[in-house]
Design an enzyme around this catalytic site. Structure first.
Site, PDB file in Angstrom:
ATOM      1  N   CYS A  29    -109.360 -16.399 -15.218  1.00 45.05           N
ATOM      2  CA  CYS A  29    -108.522 -15.681 -16.188  1.00 45.05           C
ATOM      3  C   CYS A  29    -107.299 -16.525 -16.564  1.00 45.05           C
ATOM      4  O   CYS A  29    -106.403 -16.682 -15.740  1.00 45.05           O
ATOM      5  CB  CYS A  29    -108.125 -14.347 -15.550  1.00 45.05           C
ATOM      6  SG  CYS A  29    -106.632 -13.589 -16.182  1.00 45.05           S
ATOM      7  N   CYS A  32    -103.797 -15.020 -16.080  1.00 47.81           N
ATOM      8  CA  CYS A  32    -103.508 -14.895 -14.639  1.00 47.81           C
ATOM      9  C   CYS A  32    -102.976 -16.217 -14.098  1.00 47.81           C
ATOM     10  O   CYS A  32    -101.990 -16.256 -13.363  1.00 47.81           O
ATOM     11  CB  CYS A  32    -104.765 -14.513 -13.861  1.00 47.81           C
ATOM     12  SG  CYS A  32    -105.531 -12.966 -14.378  1.00 47.81           S
TER      13      CYS A  32
END
Length: 135
Positions: A29, A32
């Site tokens: 991600c 993230c």
């Protein structure tokens, strides 16, 4: 970011009467990773977490049960959890800059304080209600 295990974090939070700040993340991600690089290392944020919370970072692929428990649908999802009452106080989905995250965490921390505490065992029970004396 110390814990990787939700149960351990929740237990520690109960003992210390702190909130758990859960960072639901995934290795694939990009936002993230960006938060790991830029936000979670922010000094004001790390200080706040040290003082008020038990932070835990959960990889949704490695911890599918925890991800299911919290119905995670997108990453990053940041959850503030009150372990003493086993309730979620709030969540944010998506990338957040440190100042916005910090402001939100402060709000969540205040919300925890506003939830009615269980009665304190050291105090006298409240006086009996006189208003419904129907003799």
């Amino acid at each position: 970011k110390n814990h990787k295990d939700f149960t351990a974090a929740a237990d520690e939070a109960k003992q210390q009467n702190r909130i758990v700040v859960i960072d639901m993340t995934a290795s694939w991600c990009p936002p993230c990773r960006e938060m790991d690089r830029r936000v979670w290392v922010d000094e004001s944020l790390t200080t706040w977490l040290r003082d008020y919370a038990i932070p835990v970072q959960i990889d949704v692929d490695e911890n599918e049960d925890t991800a299911r428990k919290f119905n995670i649908e997108a990453m990053p999802t940041i959850i503030v959890y009150d372990a003493n009452r086993d309730i979620e106080l709030g969540r944010q989905v998506g990338y957040m800059e440190a100042p916005a995250l910090l402001a939100w965490l402060n709000l969540m921390q205040q919300q925890k304080a506003f939830i009615i505490q269980p009665p304190d065992k050291n105090h006298e029970p409240p006086a009996a209600d006189e208003s419904n004396n129907d003799h």
